[in-house]
Structures are given as structure tokens and as C-alpha cells.
Write a protein that holds these residues in place. Structure first.
Motif, PDB file in Angstrom:
ATOM      1  N   ALA A   1      46.479  37.192  35.982  1.00 38.07           N
ATOM      2  CA  ALA A   1      45.527  36.308  35.317  1.00 38.07           C
ATOM      3  C   ALA A   1      44.866  35.384  36.331  1.00 38.07           C
ATOM      4  O   ALA A   1      45.499  34.979  37.306  1.00 38.07           O
ATOM      5  CB  ALA A   1      46.249  35.482  34.265  1.00 38.07           C
ATOM      6  N   CYS A   2      43.598  35.075  36.096  1.00 41.27           N
ATOM      7  CA  CYS A   2      42.845  34.135  36.940  1.00 41.27           C
ATOM      8  C   CYS A   2      43.564  32.790  36.940  1.00 41.27           C
ATOM      9  O   CYS A   2      43.920  32.265  35.884  1.00 41.27           O
ATOM     10  CB  CYS A   2      41.424  33.980  36.395  1.00 41.27           C
ATOM     11  SG  CYS A   2      40.456  32.693  37.195  1.00 41.27           S
ATOM     12  N   SER A   3      43.787  32.238  38.140  1.00 39.78           N
ATOM     13  CA  SER A   3      44.496  30.961  38.243  1.00 39.78           C
ATOM     14  C   SER A   3      43.711  29.812  37.608  1.00 39.78           C
ATOM     15  O   SER A   3      44.265  28.772  37.302  1.00 39.78           O
ATOM     16  CB  SER A   3      44.737  30.593  39.712  1.00 39.78           C
ATOM     17  OG  SER A   3      45.249  31.684  40.425  1.00 39.78           O
ATOM     18  N   LYS A   4      42.419  30.004  37.424  1.00 40.76           N
ATOM     19  CA  LYS A   4      41.594  28.917  36.890  1.00 40.76           C
ATOM     20  C   LYS A   4      41.427  29.011  35.380  1.00 40.76           C
ATOM     21  O   LYS A   4      41.492  28.004  34.682  1.00 40.76           O
ATOM     22  CB  LYS A   4      40.212  28.918  37.551  1.00 40.76           C
ATOM     23  CG  LYS A   4      40.273  28.767  39.050  1.00 40.76           C
ATOM     24  CD  LYS A   4      39.258  27.759  39.549  1.00 40.76           C
ATOM     25  CE  LYS A   4      39.244  27.688  41.053  1.00 40.76           C
ATOM     26  NZ  LYS A   4      39.846  26.466  41.578  1.00 40.76           N
ATOM     27  N   CYS A   5      41.152  30.243  34.877  1.00 43.09           N
ATOM     28  CA  CYS A   5      40.795  30.328  33.458  1.00 43.09           C
ATOM     29  C   CYS A   5      41.669  31.291  32.660  1.00 43.09           C
ATOM     30  O   CYS A   5      41.542  31.370  31.442  1.00 43.09           O
ATOM     31  CB  CYS A   5      39.326  30.715  33.306  1.00 43.09           C
ATOM     32  SG  CYS A   5      39.022  32.443  33.660  1.00 43.09           S
ATOM     33  N   GLY A   6      42.530  32.055  33.344  1.00 39.70           N
ATOM     34  CA  GLY A   6      43.423  32.936  32.612  1.00 39.70           C
ATOM     35  C   GLY A   6      42.867  34.321  32.296  1.00 39.70           C
ATOM     36  O   GLY A   6      43.593  35.204  31.869  1.00 39.70           O
TER      37      GLY A   6
ATOM     38  N   LEU B   1      41.548  35.130  41.155  1.00 35.66           N
ATOM     39  CA  LEU B   1      40.263  34.714  40.579  1.00 35.66           C
ATOM     40  C   LEU B   1      39.605  35.832  39.788  1.00 35.66           C
ATOM     41  O   LEU B   1      39.604  37.004  40.203  1.00 35.66           O
ATOM     42  CB  LEU B   1      39.308  34.270  41.689  1.00 35.66           C
ATOM     43  CG  LEU B   1      39.716  33.013  42.472  1.00 35.66           C
ATOM     44  CD1 LEU B   1      38.833  32.833  43.699  1.00 35.66           C
ATOM     45  CD2 LEU B   1      39.645  31.765  41.575  1.00 35.66           C
ATOM     46  N   CYS B   2      39.029  35.458  38.636  1.00 38.10           N
ATOM     47  CA  CYS B   2      38.196  36.412  37.901  1.00 38.10           C
ATOM     48  C   CYS B   2      36.806  36.366  38.526  1.00 38.10           C
ATOM     49  O   CYS B   2      36.520  35.490  39.350  1.00 38.10           O
ATOM     50  CB  CYS B   2      38.139  36.047  36.419  1.00 38.10           C
ATOM     51  SG  CYS B   2      37.196  34.556  36.083  1.00 38.10           S
ATOM     52  N   GLU B   3      35.930  37.272  38.136  1.00 40.13           N
ATOM     53  CA  GLU B   3      34.600  37.323  38.759  1.00 40.13           C
ATOM     54  C   GLU B   3      33.842  36.011  38.593  1.00 40.13           C
ATOM     55  O   GLU B   3      33.263  35.489  39.537  1.00 40.13           O
ATOM     56  CB  GLU B   3      33.793  38.486  38.168  1.00 40.13           C
ATOM     57  CG  GLU B   3      34.387  39.831  38.554  1.00 40.13           C
ATOM     58  CD  GLU B   3      33.537  41.012  38.100  1.00 40.13           C
ATOM     59  OE1 GLU B   3      32.411  40.784  37.601  1.00 40.13           O
ATOM     60  OE2 GLU B   3      34.005  42.158  38.250  1.00 40.13           O
ATOM     61  N   GLY B   4      33.868  35.491  37.379  1.00 41.60           N
ATOM     62  CA  GLY B   4      33.129  34.252  37.095  1.00 41.60           C
ATOM     63  C   GLY B   4      33.632  33.088  37.940  1.00 41.60           C
ATOM     64  O   GLY B   4      32.842  32.342  38.526  1.00 41.60           O
ATOM     65  N   CYS B   5      34.960  32.930  37.998  1.00 43.42           N
ATOM     66  CA  CYS B   5      35.515  31.806  38.761  1.00 43.42           C
ATOM     67  C   CYS B   5      35.325  31.997  40.262  1.00 43.42           C
ATOM     68  O   CYS B   5      35.175  31.028  40.999  1.00 43.42           O
ATOM     69  CB  CYS B   5      36.988  31.600  38.416  1.00 43.42           C
ATOM     70  SG  CYS B   5      37.219  30.998  36.724  1.00 43.42           S
ATOM     71  N   PHE B   6      35.308  33.247  40.708  1.00 44.02           N
ATOM     72  CA  PHE B   6      35.042  33.513  42.120  1.00 44.02           C
ATOM     73  C   PHE B   6      33.621  33.057  42.474  1.00 44.02           C
ATOM     74  O   PHE B   6      33.402  32.328  43.442  1.00 44.02           O
ATOM     75  CB  PHE B   6      35.219  35.004  42.442  1.00 44.02           C
ATOM     76  CG  PHE B   6      34.738  35.374  43.811  1.00 44.02           C
ATOM     77  CD1 PHE B   6      35.492  35.071  44.935  1.00 44.02           C
ATOM     78  CD2 PHE B   6      33.501  35.998  43.982  1.00 44.02           C
ATOM     79  CE1 PHE B   6      35.035  35.387  46.212  1.00 44.02           C
ATOM     80  CE2 PHE B   6      33.032  36.309  45.257  1.00 44.02           C
ATOM     81  CZ  PHE B   6      33.800  36.010  46.371  1.00 44.02           C
TER      82      PHE B   6
HETATM   83 ZN   LIG Z   1      38.561  32.679  35.906  1.00 38.99          ZN
END
Ligand SMILES: [Zn+2]
Ligand SMILES: [Zn+2]
Length: 308
Positions: free
Chosen positions: A5-10, A24-29
Motif C-alpha cells: 500500500a502507498c505510504s501516503k494514501c493507502g 508510493l502510488c502513481e498519484g502520490c509519486f
Molecule cells: Zn498514494
């Protein structure tokens, strides 16, 4: 690939950033790249409200990303102008020019082209028979830096932004170290180079971003990337240093950041605001009687006369 899971948003992560330990997910990256650039610009006062900014755009992934990010976040408070230098390399430059023009147009930014032929009288294709032992890349690099300065002066800009990334900067530091150019090593500021001429500020907003992450950013943004490779490219030792640093980073995540910090400490010791000297021919700032551009033009014309 993991389903971490993305460390920022899950959301599902697509990338593990080993130097920070984040998934990181694409958006958070993408957001993290924006934040990195904005923080760097703020930290070093690279762009102030109302500055007119020339962005050097070759059509490669890094410069397209820079144009995109500056266009997206700074074009309301600043005039952003894309500038492409046409070195005069048939079969190579056309593609990059078109890609740069298209992106500038999409972003609603002005795009201006300068040619080496008009600027110096020597397109890179035409120096091949006369350049002797000096590599095309060396001459081209000197011509490119000056070309952006000239563009900025003509266009009334006070900032020149180029897309040098963390890897580029480290390679330059190490090459300077190897060459023993202590003056440059101790005065080089990879964040902001103040030019004593015309109050120009040359800035590198990607200073703290890995080349690899810029490639990922460009891919996620779907930029059309240049396929043609410069026929005269001769990276010499630079590409070996690049490989070496990547190997170090793989084993010791974050070592590139650490190295940059150390180098920057070294050069902050003695950051002369240029030598205050000017080229006696063209009037541009210079370390000697003649600047590098005029010296190369002299050299090329001597070589040409020898041949004739
Ligand atoms: Zn994210
Ligand atoms: Zn000169």
C-alpha cells in the motif's frame, strides 16, 4: 511487483523509493515530484514573483518535465518562455524541436528557437572536419550555455532554468574533481549560478531529483520522447561515473543525496560571484581575456583556414 500500500494514501503502490523507505502510488509519486521542485525553488530563491523565466528545452525527458512543471505552477505569476537551441545536426534536432514546440503549445507557452549558425556561424554538423581533438560535446556545451544567456537577454528574461538533475550535477562535480579544476570545484553552485552579466540567474530546479525518477515522471505523464540520438555523442568518462554512482546508490540508498550535500558544503566556502572579468571581444563574463565561446570560434576559424 508487490501489492504494497502507498505510504501516503493507502492505494496500491507502484514504486518503492528506497532512499526514503516509502511506497508510493502513481498519484502520490507525481505529487512528490511537484513538491520537491517547489521546495527546491523556494529554498534557493530560484524564481521570484514576476521574474521572466527562459526554460531550456531540448525535447528530452528532463527538459520536457521541467517545462511542464514550471508551466503548470508558475505561469500565473511568471512569464515562462521555452527556448530550444538548434545545434545544426541534421536528422537529430528536428524531432526534439517538434516535441518541444508541441508541449509548449499545449501549455500555452511561447516557444523560441535559436540556431548555432546564427549565433556563432558554426553549426555542429559543419565543425566535424575542423574540430581537431576537441569533442563536439565540449564545444556544443559551451555554445549551449551561451545560447540560453543570449536568449534570456533578447527576451528580457532574468532567469534561465535548465533541467540538470541530481545525477547530472554529481557527475559534473566528480569530473571537475578529476580534472583538478579547484577554482571551479570551490565556486560551483549547482542550485543557482549568478552570472555577473545582465543580472541573470541560472537555476536548476531538479537539483534534488534522481534521473531515474524523472524518467518515471515523464513516462507517467505520457510525454512523447525523442528517439533520435545525437550522432556525435561522446560521453566519455561521464557515463562510467553515472554507472558507478548508480551501483553505489543501489547498495547504499540515499548516498547520492549525501554526496551532493558534501559537495555543496565544499563549494559554499568560496562562492565568488564570478571573476568580475569580461571577454574583450564579446563583453560576456569570462575567466580570461577571451571567453570560452570566443576562444572556440577563434580555434574553429584557425582550423578552417589551415584546411583551406
Ligand atoms: Zn498514494
Ligand atoms: Zn567572448
Amino acid at each position: 511487483m508487490s501489492l504494497q500500500a502507498c505510504s501516503k494514501c493507502g492505494k496500491r503502490a507502484f514504486y518503492y523509493r528506497s532512499y526514503s523507505g516509502e511506497y508510493l502510488c502513481e498519484g502520490c509519486f507525481i505529487t512528490s515530484i511537484y513538491e520537491n521542485v517547489k521546495n527546491t525553488i523556494r529554498k534557493y530563491n530560484m524564481i521570484a514573483y514576476g521574474d521572466r523565466v527562459v526554460v531550456g528545452v531540448s525535447g528530452g525527458k528532463d527538459s520536457l518535465s521541467l517545462l511542464y512543471i514550471l508551466g503548470k505552477f508558475y505561469s500565473k505569476t511568471n512569464e515562462i518562455i521555452a527556448v530550444t537551441l538548434d545545434e545544426g545536426i541534421a536528422g537529430y534536432r528536428e524531432e526534439g524541436l517538434e516535441i518541444a514546440r508541441d508541449l509548449a503549445q499545449k501549455l500555452g507557452l511561447r516557444h523560441v528557437v535559436y540556431t548555432y549558425k546564427d549565433l556563432y556561424g558554426y553549426p555542429i554538423d559543419e565543425i566535424q572536419g575542423i574540430r581537431g581533438k576537441v569533442s563536439s560535446c565540449t564545444i556544443c556545451g559551451v555554445f549551449r550555455r551561451r545560447g540560453l544567456d543570449v536568449a534570456a537577454r533578447d527576451l528580457g528574461a532574468n532567469v534561465v532554468a535548465t533541467a540538470h538533475n541530481l545525477d547530472d550535477v554529481l557527475q559534473s562535480y566528480i569530473i571537475t574533481l578529476i580534472n583538478g579544476d579547484m577554482e571551479r570545484l570551490l565556486s560551483y553552485n549547482p542550485a543557482v549560478e549568478e552570472s555577473s552579466a545582465f543580472g541573470l540567474r541560472k537555476v536548476h530546479p531538479f537539483l534534488h531529483i534522481y534521473e531515474k525518477e524523472l524518467a518515471m515522471f515523464a513516462m507517467l505523464k505520457g510525454f512523447r520522447l525523442q528517439e533520435a540520438v545525437c550522432p556525435y555523442m561522446n560521453q566519455g568518462i561521464r557515463s562510467e561515473i553515472r554507472t558507478y554512482l548508480n551501483r553505489l546508490e543501489e547498495r547504499h540508498p540515499g548516498i547520492k543525496h549525501q554526496l551532493l550535500n558534501s559537495f555543496m558544503k565544499l563549494s559554499s566556502e568560496r562562492r565568488a560571484a564570478g571573476s568580475g572579468q569580461f571577454c574583450e571581444r564579446c563583453g560576456w563574463p569570462s575567466r580570461g581575456r577571451l571567453c570560452q565561446v570566443c576562444s572556440f570560434i577563434d580555434y574553429l576559424s584557425r582550423q578552417e583556414n589551415k584546411k583551406a
